[in-house]
Design an enzyme around this catalytic site. Structure first.
Site, mmCIF file in Angstrom:
data_model
loop_
_atom_site.group_PDB
_atom_site.id
_atom_site.type_symbol
_atom_site.label_atom_id
_atom_site.label_comp_id
_atom_site.label_asym_id
_atom_site.label_seq_id
_atom_site.Cartn_x
_atom_site.Cartn_y
_atom_site.Cartn_z
ATOM 1 N N ARG A 19 0.848 -1.203 0.000
ATOM 2 C CA ARG A 19 0.000 0.000 0.000
ATOM 3 C C ARG A 19 0.878 1.246 0.000
ATOM 4 O O ARG A 19 2.108 1.149 0.051
ATOM 5 C CB ARG A 19 -0.960 0.022 1.197
ATOM 6 C CG ARG A 19 -0.275 -0.189 2.533
ATOM 7 C CD ARG A 19 -1.265 -0.677 3.598
ATOM 8 N NE ARG A 19 -0.565 -1.154 4.776
ATOM 9 C CZ ARG A 19 -0.419 -0.453 5.904
ATOM 10 N NH1 ARG A 19 -0.969 0.731 6.011
ATOM 11 N NH2 ARG A 19 0.230 -0.963 6.931
ATOM 12 N N ASP A 67 9.159 -9.980 7.209
ATOM 13 C CA ASP A 67 9.473 -8.850 8.088
ATOM 14 C C ASP A 67 10.900 -8.410 7.759
ATOM 15 O O ASP A 67 11.859 -9.146 8.032
ATOM 16 C CB ASP A 67 9.363 -9.299 9.545
ATOM 17 C CG ASP A 67 9.739 -8.197 10.525
ATOM 18 O OD1 ASP A 67 10.285 -7.146 10.098
ATOM 19 O OD2 ASP A 67 9.511 -8.388 11.732
ATOM 20 N N ASN A 94 11.630 0.609 1.018
ATOM 21 C CA ASN A 94 10.538 1.536 1.320
ATOM 22 C C ASN A 94 9.831 1.221 2.637
ATOM 23 O O ASN A 94 9.292 2.123 3.269
ATOM 24 C CB ASN A 94 9.527 1.485 0.163
ATOM 25 C CG ASN A 94 8.203 2.110 0.538
ATOM 26 O OD1 ASN A 94 8.058 3.331 0.537
ATOM 27 N ND2 ASN A 94 7.221 1.279 0.888
ATOM 28 N N SER A 146 13.041 10.525 4.707
ATOM 29 C CA SER A 146 11.933 11.402 5.104
ATOM 30 C C SER A 146 12.510 12.792 5.355
ATOM 31 O O SER A 146 13.701 12.920 5.689
ATOM 32 C CB SER A 146 11.309 10.882 6.396
ATOM 33 O OG SER A 146 10.484 11.873 6.983
ATOM 34 N N TYR A 159 12.153 8.330 15.088
ATOM 35 C CA TYR A 159 11.937 8.333 13.634
ATOM 36 C C TYR A 159 12.977 9.222 12.957
ATOM 37 O O TYR A 159 13.548 8.854 11.931
ATOM 38 C CB TYR A 159 10.513 8.812 13.356
ATOM 39 C CG TYR A 159 10.070 8.711 11.903
ATOM 40 C CD1 TYR A 159 9.670 7.497 11.352
ATOM 41 C CD2 TYR A 159 10.020 9.844 11.091
ATOM 42 C CE1 TYR A 159 9.247 7.408 10.031
ATOM 43 C CE2 TYR A 159 9.608 9.769 9.770
ATOM 44 C CZ TYR A 159 9.218 8.542 9.244
ATOM 45 O OH TYR A 159 8.802 8.466 7.930
ATOM 46 N N ALA A 161 15.949 9.755 13.991
ATOM 47 C CA ALA A 161 17.219 9.011 14.033
ATOM 48 C C ALA A 161 17.247 7.929 12.965
ATOM 49 O O ALA A 161 18.252 7.742 12.279
ATOM 50 C CB ALA A 161 17.411 8.392 15.422
ATOM 51 N N ILE A 192 3.077 12.739 2.651
ATOM 52 C CA ILE A 192 2.424 12.107 1.513
ATOM 53 C C ILE A 192 1.137 11.465 2.034
ATOM 54 O O ILE A 192 1.145 10.836 3.104
ATOM 55 C CB ILE A 192 3.343 11.039 0.888
ATOM 56 C CG1 ILE A 192 4.740 11.630 0.586
ATOM 57 C CG2 ILE A 192 2.711 10.427 -0.346
ATOM 58 C CD1 ILE A 192 4.761 12.846 -0.322
HETATM 59 P P1 NAP Z 1 2.189 2.928 4.994
HETATM 60 O O1 NAP Z 1 1.054 3.370 4.153
HETATM 61 O O2 NAP Z 1 2.011 2.804 6.471
HETATM 62 O O3 NAP Z 1 2.716 1.508 4.413
HETATM 63 C C1 NAP Z 1 3.777 0.874 5.062
HETATM 64 C C2 NAP Z 1 4.223 -0.327 4.239
HETATM 65 O O4 NAP Z 1 5.354 -0.920 4.884
HETATM 66 C C3 NAP Z 1 3.163 -1.417 4.149
HETATM 67 O O5 NAP Z 1 3.290 -2.051 2.886
HETATM 68 C C4 NAP Z 1 3.565 -2.380 5.266
HETATM 69 O O6 NAP Z 1 3.120 -3.722 5.046
HETATM 70 C C5 NAP Z 1 5.072 -2.286 5.166
HETATM 71 N N1 NAP Z 1 5.783 -2.687 6.381
HETATM 72 C C6 NAP Z 1 5.761 -2.109 7.606
HETATM 73 N N2 NAP Z 1 6.572 -2.767 8.451
HETATM 74 C C7 NAP Z 1 7.149 -3.770 7.721
HETATM 75 C C8 NAP Z 1 8.068 -4.790 8.028
HETATM 76 N N3 NAP Z 1 8.585 -4.936 9.264
HETATM 77 N N4 NAP Z 1 8.429 -5.663 7.051
HETATM 78 C C9 NAP Z 1 7.920 -5.538 5.791
HETATM 79 N N5 NAP Z 1 7.024 -4.581 5.443
HETATM 80 C C10 NAP Z 1 6.648 -3.722 6.415
HETATM 81 O O7 NAP Z 1 3.467 3.862 4.812
HETATM 82 P P2 NAP Z 1 3.854 4.940 3.667
HETATM 83 O O8 NAP Z 1 3.325 6.249 4.100
HETATM 84 O O9 NAP Z 1 3.535 4.400 2.320
HETATM 85 O O10 NAP Z 1 5.439 4.991 3.910
HETATM 86 C C11 NAP Z 1 6.369 4.277 3.111
HETATM 87 C C12 NAP Z 1 7.764 4.774 3.443
HETATM 88 O O11 NAP Z 1 7.830 6.179 3.229
HETATM 89 C C13 NAP Z 1 8.186 4.561 4.908
HETATM 90 O O12 NAP Z 1 9.564 4.238 4.977
HETATM 91 C C14 NAP Z 1 7.948 5.919 5.531
HETATM 92 O O13 NAP Z 1 8.744 6.124 6.690
HETATM 93 C C15 NAP Z 1 8.326 6.816 4.396
HETATM 94 N N6 NAP Z 1 7.788 8.166 4.466
HETATM 95 C C16 NAP Z 1 6.446 8.386 4.418
HETATM 96 C C17 NAP Z 1 5.955 9.687 4.483
HETATM 97 C C18 NAP Z 1 4.490 10.016 4.403
HETATM 98 O O14 NAP Z 1 4.165 11.209 4.547
HETATM 99 N N7 NAP Z 1 3.592 9.057 4.191
HETATM 100 C C19 NAP Z 1 6.854 10.760 4.618
HETATM 101 C C20 NAP Z 1 8.217 10.495 4.680
HETATM 102 C C21 NAP Z 1 8.663 9.197 4.584
HETATM 103 P P3 NAP Z 1 1.607 -4.198 5.498
HETATM 104 O O15 NAP Z 1 0.652 -3.475 4.551
HETATM 105 O O16 NAP Z 1 1.598 -5.658 5.250
HETATM 106 O O17 NAP Z 1 1.425 -3.785 6.911
#
Ligand code: NAP
Length: 246
Positions: A19, A67, A94, A146, A159, A161, A192
């Site tokens: 997702r 994981d 990611n 991020s 986060y 760190a 995002i």
């Molecule tokens: P999200 O919607 O919460 O999706 C997280 C994804 O990571 C899901 O596919 C989840 O799998 C997977 N995941 C979590 N823990 C995992 C693990 N231990 N092993 C394997 N997969 C794992 O997050 P997002 O917003 O798309 O964020 C994606 C990346 O962008 C992250 O690194 C986040 O820190 C970074 N980021 C996001 C934002 C933002 O504003 N959204 C901003 C800066 C950086 P399941 O679906 O199976 O749980």
């Protein structure tokens, strides 16, 4: 030289691709021609749906639950992928978590889990894919950082760190792998519109000068751009609607 990346024949592994940003990256890579392994932690149905969308574009796709903070699971994931789809030429680290904590309610367990999922996973997944990339003298690795790596962020210092660490290992790997045709870059989005943001930071849109959250597709566009460029390595590209400048 083609100005748009042609990834036909390339095989990509995207962690956390069930997702949000990871799903958009998986689809963008497929649009550029790559076959894609969709890693996820728990959400099997969502991962299968992303894989079906990749297949609908005309590329091969598999889903793999693992994981990414667990070294045994990561090694098994890459072995599984290699036998079913092929060894990864492209890795997008990611997967991540954002546990919102203040200074006083942040526990040792929260800190350790965040570093393991957001930072150690980058080391584990990179370690697992490097033998194939080195053998063929070509590889592309993009790590999702991020704005919190350099700015205050809204999640917490654990986060901050973890993402600052992601940018450190990005530069460390980039310097050591450039002679082997492997580039390593980072993308640093801020706010995002995904489940992560909707879960806790939804009131923050007012902080964004552009006046809206970014989209997962806008992040994916930058990832594909980096993968298409052989000369750029060790860099972090930020996208934040004008909130932060590197
Ligand atoms: P999200 O919607 O919460 O999706 C997280 C994804 O990571 C899901 O596919 C989840 O799998 C997977 N995941 C979590 N823990 C995992 C693990 N231990 N092993 C394997 N997969 C794992 O997050 P997002 O917003 O798309 O964020 C994606 C990346 O962008 C992250 O690194 C986040 O820190 C970074 N980021 C996001 C934002 C933002 O504003 N959204 C901003 C800066 C950086 P399941 O679906 O199976 O749980």
């Amino acid at each position: 030289m083609p100005l748009l990346p042609d990834l036909t024949g390339r095989i990509a592994l995207v962690t956390g691709a069930s997702r949000g940003i990871g799903a958009a990256i998986a689809l963008a890579l497929a649009e550029a021609g790559a076959d894609v392994a969709v890693n996820y932690r728990q959400r099997f149905a969502e991962a299968e749906s992303v894989a079906a969308s990749v297949t609908a574009i005309g590329r091969r796709a598999i889903t793999i639950a693992a994981d990414v903070s667990d070294s045994t699971a990561v090694a098994a994931m890459v072995a599984n992928m290699t036998s079913r789809l092929g060894a990864p030429d492209i890795l997008v680290n990611n997967a991540g978590i954002a546990l919102i904590r203040g200074i006083d309610d942040l526990t040792e367990a929260d800190f350790d889990q965040t570093i393991a999922v957001n930072l150690k996973s980058v080391f584990l997944c990179t370690h697992a894919v490097l033998p194939h990339m080195r053998a063929q003298n070509w590889g592309r690795i993009v790590n999702i950082s991020s704005g919190a790596a350099r700015g205050a962020g809204g999640v917490g210092l654990h986060y901050n760190a973890s993402k600052a660490g992601v940018e450190g290992v990005t530069r460390g790997y980039a310097a050591r792998l450039v002679k082997q045709g492997i580039t390593v870059n980072a993308v640093a989005p801020s706010l995002i519109e995904t489940d992560m943001v909707k879960a806790g930071l939804a009131s923050s849109a007012a902080r964004i000068p552009l006046g809206r959250f970014g989209t997962s597709e806008e992040v994916a566009q930058v990832v594909v751009m980096l993968i298409g460029n052989a000369y750029m390595t060790g860099q972090t590209v930020a996208l934040s609607g004008g909130m932060a400048f590197n």
